[in-house]
Structure formats: C-alpha cells, structure tokens
Write an enzyme that holds these catalytic residues in place. Structure first.
Site, PDB file in Angstrom:
ATOM      1  N   GLU A  69      38.586  95.490 -25.650  1.00 43.37           N
ATOM      2  CA  GLU A  69      39.582  96.536 -25.926  1.00 43.37           C
ATOM      3  C   GLU A  69      40.109  96.299 -27.330  1.00 43.37           C
ATOM      4  OE1 GLU A  69      40.149  98.963 -23.904  1.00 43.37           O
ATOM      5  OE2 GLU A  69      39.057  98.175 -22.194  1.00 43.37           O
ATOM      6  N   CYS A 102      48.011  99.786 -29.310  1.00 41.09           N
ATOM      7  CA  CYS A 102      46.655 100.185 -29.702  1.00 41.09           C
ATOM      8  C   CYS A 102      46.501 101.694 -29.655  1.00 41.09           C
ATOM      9  CB  CYS A 102      45.636  99.509 -28.798  1.00 41.09           C
ATOM     10  SG  CYS A 102      45.928  99.810 -27.056  1.00 41.09           S
TER      11      CYS A 102
HETATM   12  P1  NAD Z   1      43.483  89.351 -32.980  1.00 42.29           P
HETATM   13  O1  NAD Z   1      42.109  89.845 -32.787  1.00 42.29           O
HETATM   14  O2  NAD Z   1      43.841  88.750 -34.280  1.00 42.29           O
HETATM   15  O3  NAD Z   1      43.853  88.251 -31.884  1.00 42.29           O
HETATM   16  C1  NAD Z   1      43.748  88.506 -30.504  1.00 42.29           C
HETATM   17  C2  NAD Z   1      43.534  87.200 -29.762  1.00 42.29           C
HETATM   18  O4  NAD Z   1      42.271  86.657 -30.113  1.00 42.29           O
HETATM   19  C3  NAD Z   1      44.567  86.114 -30.063  1.00 42.29           C
HETATM   20  O5  NAD Z   1      44.897  85.479 -28.855  1.00 42.29           O
HETATM   21  C4  NAD Z   1      43.799  85.176 -30.981  1.00 42.29           C
HETATM   22  O6  NAD Z   1      44.255  83.839 -30.943  1.00 42.29           O
HETATM   23  C5  NAD Z   1      42.414  85.266 -30.402  1.00 42.29           C
HETATM   24  N1  NAD Z   1      41.335  84.885 -31.317  1.00 42.29           N
HETATM   25  C6  NAD Z   1      41.323  84.874 -32.670  1.00 42.29           C
HETATM   26  N2  NAD Z   1      40.112  84.486 -33.126  1.00 42.29           N
HETATM   27  C7  NAD Z   1      39.346  84.246 -32.042  1.00 42.29           C
HETATM   28  C8  NAD Z   1      37.993  83.839 -31.856  1.00 42.29           C
HETATM   29  N3  NAD Z   1      37.178  83.609 -32.869  1.00 42.29           N
HETATM   30  N4  NAD Z   1      37.523  83.718 -30.597  1.00 42.29           N
HETATM   31  C9  NAD Z   1      38.325  83.974 -29.538  1.00 42.29           C
HETATM   32  N5  NAD Z   1      39.614  84.356 -29.646  1.00 42.29           N
HETATM   33  C10 NAD Z   1      40.112  84.501 -30.887  1.00 42.29           C
HETATM   34  O7  NAD Z   1      44.414  90.597 -32.626  1.00 42.29           O
HETATM   35  P2  NAD Z   1      45.999  90.711 -32.810  1.00 42.29           P
HETATM   36  O8  NAD Z   1      46.287  90.831 -34.274  1.00 42.29           O
HETATM   37  O9  NAD Z   1      46.649  89.650 -32.015  1.00 42.29           O
HETATM   38  O10 NAD Z   1      46.307  92.098 -32.073  1.00 42.29           O
HETATM   39  C11 NAD Z   1      46.338  93.338 -32.698  1.00 42.29           C
HETATM   40  C12 NAD Z   1      45.081  94.122 -32.408  1.00 42.29           C
HETATM   41  O11 NAD Z   1      44.895  94.289 -31.015  1.00 42.29           O
HETATM   42  C13 NAD Z   1      45.120  95.526 -32.979  1.00 42.29           C
HETATM   43  O12 NAD Z   1      43.904  95.809 -33.639  1.00 42.29           O
HETATM   44  C14 NAD Z   1      45.259  96.408 -31.758  1.00 42.29           C
HETATM   45  O13 NAD Z   1      44.755  97.698 -31.925  1.00 42.29           O
HETATM   46  C15 NAD Z   1      44.506  95.632 -30.745  1.00 42.29           C
HETATM   47  N6  NAD Z   1      44.888  96.019 -29.387  1.00 42.29           N
HETATM   48  C16 NAD Z   1      43.999  96.754 -28.636  1.00 42.29           C
HETATM   49  C17 NAD Z   1      44.349  97.179 -27.346  1.00 42.29           C
HETATM   50  C18 NAD Z   1      43.393  97.983 -26.500  1.00 42.29           C
HETATM   51  O14 NAD Z   1      43.599  98.073 -25.292  1.00 42.29           O
HETATM   52  N7  NAD Z   1      42.363  98.590 -27.056  1.00 42.29           N
HETATM   53  C19 NAD Z   1      45.606  96.856 -26.833  1.00 42.29           C
HETATM   54  C20 NAD Z   1      46.485  96.123 -27.629  1.00 42.29           C
HETATM   55  C21 NAD Z   1      46.106  95.714 -28.900  1.00 42.29           C
END
Ligand code: NAD
Length: 523
Positions: free
Chosen positions: A250, A284
């Site tokens: 997502e 999101c």
């Molecule tokens: P992010 O991708 O930076 O981080 C998300 C999670 O992934 C964190 O827990 C982080 O520690 C972890 N992470 C980072 N690198 C990783 C790796 N290499 N392997 C595994 N895990 C890793 O996202 P963010 O900045 O925390 O959140 C914002 C984003 O989330 C926005 O783009 C937003 O649109 C999206 N989002 C999408 C939805 C949806 O349902 N489509 C819902 C909420 C947020």
C-alpha cells in the site's frame, strides 16, 4: 510494565543506523518523547523464532478462540484509550480531534474480522468444472502463513497497524510488526498490552527500529504487508520476489478531486477541506490536487480559501478540540511541502492563503494554490501536506486526462449531482478507488478492495473475505467419490482405452452432434 516515554531531553540528532537505541521526537516542539531499541537483524530473528514456535497453538485455537482473544485486546485498547491516544499525540503532534480517530480503526477492523472470520476461513467446497471430473470431490483449505510481517508508516501510529494486524491474527498467523521509527510509541504499547495484559499467546511482537529493522523483518517472514512510500515499497517488493514470498504493498498517492459544474459547491468545498487537510494532509488518500470546471471555479476557490484560512492549527494537548489540524510528523515532511509551494510560486502559481512554514515546531499552514499546472511538483509529486492546488478545467475529458496524468493511482473523487456522470467519470480514472461526492471514504469500506493501481501499490488491503483470506495459503484438496481399482488414464496405455477416452472427451466437451459423435472428419 507500561511504556515509559517522556525523557525530557531536547534537540534532534539523527540516529545512526547501527545504534542500539533511537530517539522519538515530538513534532509539536521537537522534544525527545521516547527512546526505543533499534532492533538488530539478530534480535529480530529471535523474535521471529519465538513467534513461529507459538503459532501452531494459535492456529489450533480455531477462529472462535482467536476472535475471543482479539476482542479481549480490543477491550484492553479501549480501557486504555486515553493513554494510548496521548502517546499518539505526543509522537505525531496531531490535533486531539485527528488523534482521537485512531482508536476507531481498532474498533471497526477487529469487529469486522472477528464477526466474519470463522465463515471466511471455513473450507470451501466446489463442484467439478466438467462432467469428465464428476468423480472428484473438490475442497479448498485455508492455511495461514505461519509468520506475517506488517510494516507501517508514521501517519497513523495506532490506526495503520490496526488496519492489517487483526486480519492476519484472525487468519491464524503470527505477526511480526514494525512501526515507523518516527512514531513507534503507541503501537509498541498496544503490542505490550497484547503480550502482558490480556493473557494472549505470544503470537504478536513489535520490532522497533529504523529501515534496517524493517529489512530484517522482510527477510524473515512468510508474507509481508507493507504500507509506506513507493520507494521503500518497491525495495520490499524486489526483496520479497527474491525470497518468493507474497507482498501486499500500500504505497503513495496523488489523489485528484474532480468538481463538475453541476456539483453541490458547498459540499465540495467542505470535502476538499476535510480531504486535503485532515491529519495535516498526511494521509495516503488525501486530496492532493483539485480540478474544477470553469462555470463554478470562482465560487469554489473563494469559498475554499475562506474555509482554509479559518482552520485552527496547533497541538491541543489539553484535549480541548480547540485545533483542527496539528503538526507534520517530521521536519523533512515540512521541507517537502515548502519545496512544492516554492516551486509552484516560482513557476507562476498564486498563494491565496498559507504558503509559509510555521516558525516553531513542524507546522505548515493550510495552503490554497491557484494558477497551477502540471509542470509544477505540487501537481505531480506526492506532497503529503496541507496544500490544496486548484486548477480550472473545461470538459469532463480534460479533468479525466489531467487526473490520469500521474504515476500514482491510489484513489480519487468526483463531485456531481448526476450519479451516471459520476460513474462514467469513475470508470475512466486510473485509480484503485473512486468516491462520488465524498472524500477519504473508500479506505473504510471493508467489503471493498482498498488498493492502489500503478505506482500506488500491489494487492489490496481489505475486500470482504479477502481481508482475512489474504493471510492464508489456499490448499487444493481433491478426493474421490468412487473407489476404483484404477483410472482410465493410468498406465498402461492401450488402443481400446484411448479410443474410449477420445470418444468420452468429444461427447462431453464438443458443441454440435456431428463432432460429438465423431461424424466430422478428424484432420
Ligand atoms: P517509508 O516508506 O519511509 O517507511 C515506512 C516503513 O518502512 C517504516 O516503518 C520504515 O522504517 C520502514 N522501512 C524503511 N526502509 C525499509 C526497508 N528497506 N525494508 C523494510 N522496511 C523499511 O514511508 P513513510 O515516510 O513512513 O510513510 C509515508 C508514505 O506512506 C507516503 O508515501 C504515504 O502515501 C504512504 N502511505 C500509504 C498508505 C496506503 O494505504 N496506500 C497509507 C498510509 C501511508
């Protein structure tokens, strides 16, 4: 022991990825509000092994037993609601109104999956697809992945993991969760409640840490449910493909709102304000850009600007509901919003309200931009902030073309008094969800799939039975209705057997009598 978080230290220093602990900062004033372990891959592996050891008994408990445990957890969450929400507010800087919504997700999702889980997980019997297979009894067994990883972002610290974790637990999987390092406190406490307060089996764990901890989770689980940025999602999808485990992703969005000339403008303006500014635009499925048809454009923009300017911003820790929107979660997020607004202005856009970052804390005011176009970052990149760029369009087709001019395809909305027109426009939008005359609504319709198209994701979050079945492997079970000594197609081949089989196949499978009876020449 309940989580102790307030350390009182100030200042923000980046946590090196190899560090054993990391600080959590409150965005309202940048104070350190908690320090948690930055779990190493070795520590995550120990958690995974413990979860795997506990999972078989959890699966054996059956759907009713698991539902009972999940409901006890819900009771505990609601008994401790204020304390959990205070943690959410402290780590995210949200207004109290935006904060208070997070426990609603737990209520809705846990009730949904526990009410229907037993039915959805039941064996599914199927009729054979043709008469040639009539002697077969067909059944699908749902067996959970033993260990599911759930990795979540910072925008809904409690609500986001609550969207996915209950479904996986209901399926009978053990769950290794990994909240964002920006906002891990409330979720870590909710998991502690599961493990220490309600007598639940140790099938839920919380790995805290930076990206490396998340990567370790992906390396250890049998299925990964990820919510976060497209960049990280892509990396996780690649790793999951290497490991041949399924991933449900997502990701980011750039949702368009299309306001047609026959729309109820007051409702559309209210929808744009709520959809664009809720959670300071950090959702999101936020309204990220607005296309308004020319006859109603001036009225829409004037009313939108008035309402946006009246939004109250701050972090009302006294729970007074005296603020509508709060801070942004990180300084980096404020920087992105600031960059998008400056880029738009440099390319000719006008700011009608807002447009300059707050002086203290990570605040950015509600901002309305006009005279925008698709050369600007604010119309093309995910902003994830409280901005509402509005563009004038002439026809429905122009609005659809611009809405589809995006690498993202999460959701969107269309506003019109004509239901058929709404559906016609919706069918042409390249997004996983479309809402007519509302915003942010598609994500909470659990009977429907919630998932992004294009760069917004892979798979779906909910979708009726799929909300739980997605955490299961389907086992095809075939049994015989008759107990014959042998089968027609088993060895040895003989001319007689193959002649009979050929006739039966023609008789049962072809569509006119001459062919069925072999009266039409072969070859
Ligand atoms: P992010 O991708 O930076 O981080 C998300 C999670 O992934 C964190 O827990 C982080 O520690 C972890 N992470 C980072 N690198 C990783 C790796 N290499 N392997 C595994 N895990 C890793 O996202 P963010 O900045 O925390 O959140 C914002 C984003 O989330 C926005 O783009 C937003 O649109 C999206 N989002 C999408 C939805 C949806 O349902 N489509 C819902 C909420 C947020």
């Amino acid at each position: 022991m309940a989580l102790s978080t307030e350390t009182g230290t100030t200042g923000q220093s980046p946590t090196p990825s190899g560090a054993e602990f990391f600080d959590v900062h409150g965005p309202a004033d940048n104070r350190v509000v908690g320090t948690l372990p930055n779990h190493s891959p070795e520590q995550v592996a120990v958690m995974a092994a413990e979860l795997r050891a506990a999972q078989p008994a959890w699966e054996d408990l059956g759907p009713d037993g698991r539902a009972k445990t999940l409901r006890s957890w819900l009771d505990w969450v609601m008994d401790n609601e204020q304390r959990l929400l205070e943690l959410v507010q402290r780590e995210s800087g949200k207004s109290w109104g935006d904060t208070a919504i997070e426990t609603m997700v737990a209520v809705e999702v846990i009730n949904y999956v526990t009410k229907h889980g037993a039915k959805w997980l039941a064996d599914q019997d199927h009729r054979p697809h043709s008469a040639s297979q009539a002697t077969k009894r067909l059944r699908v067994h749902a067996r959970p992945y033993q260990l599911v990883g759930v990795i979540t972002p910072w925008n809904f610290p409690l609500g986001m993991p609550m969207m996915d974790v209950p479904g996986a637990l209901m399926a009978g999987a053990a769950v290794l969760s990994k909240p964002s390092e920006v906002t891990p406190l409330a979720w870590a406490e909710a998991v502690r409640g599961w493990r220490e307060e309600i007598g639940a089996p140790p099938v839920l764990a919380c790995a805290t840490g930076l990206g490396g901890t998340g990567a370790a989770v992906v390396d250890l689980v049998d299925m990964i449910q990820f919510t976060g940025s497209t960049r990280t999602g892509r990396a996780i999808g690649i790793r999951a493909a290497e490991r041949l485990i399924p991933s449900s992703l997502e990701l980011g969005g750039k949702d368009a709102m299309i306001v047609l000339a026959d729309a109820d403008i007051d409702r559309a303006v209210g929808g744009a304000i709520w959809g664009g500014l809720f959670n300071s635009g950090q959702a999101c499925i936020s309204v990220e850009r607005v296309y308004v048809q020319a006859p109603v454009y001036d009225e829409f923009v004037q009313k939108l600007t008035e309402k946006a300017a009246a939004i109250r911003q701050g972090t009302d820790t006294d729970k007074s509901y005296s603020n509508d929107i709060g801070a942004m979660a990180t300084e980096a997020q404020v920087d992105i919003v600031d960059r998008h607004v400056k880029d738009a202005v440099a390319k000719g856009a006008r700011v009608l309200t807002g447009g300059t970052r707050g002086e203290q804390g990570f605040y950015y005011p509600p901002t309305v931009l006009v005279d925008v176009d698709h050369t600007m970052d604010c119309m093309r990149e995910e902003t994830f902030g409280p901005t509402l760029p509005v563009m004038k369009v002439d026809t429905d087709e122009e609005a659809i073309r611009l809405a589809n001019d995006s690498p993202y395809g999460l959701a969107g909305s269309v506003w019109t008094a004509d239901p058929e027109r709404a559906e016609r426009v919706a069918r042409q939008l390249e997004t996983g969800g479309v809402t007519a005359n509302n915003v942010l609504a598609s994500v909470f319709q659990f009977p429907l799939p919630m998932g992004g198209w294009k760069s917004s994701g892979l798979g779906a979050r909910f979708g009726g039975p799929y909300s739980v079945r997605k955490y299961c492997r389907n086992q095809a079970f075939v049994s015989e209705r008759l107990s014959l000594k042998s089968e027609m197609n088993w060895y040895p081949y003989t001319p007689a057997k193959s002649r009979i089989m050929g006739r039966v196949i023609r008789l049962l499978g072809l569509h006119d009598w001459r062919r069925r009876l072999g009266l039409k020449a072969n070859g």
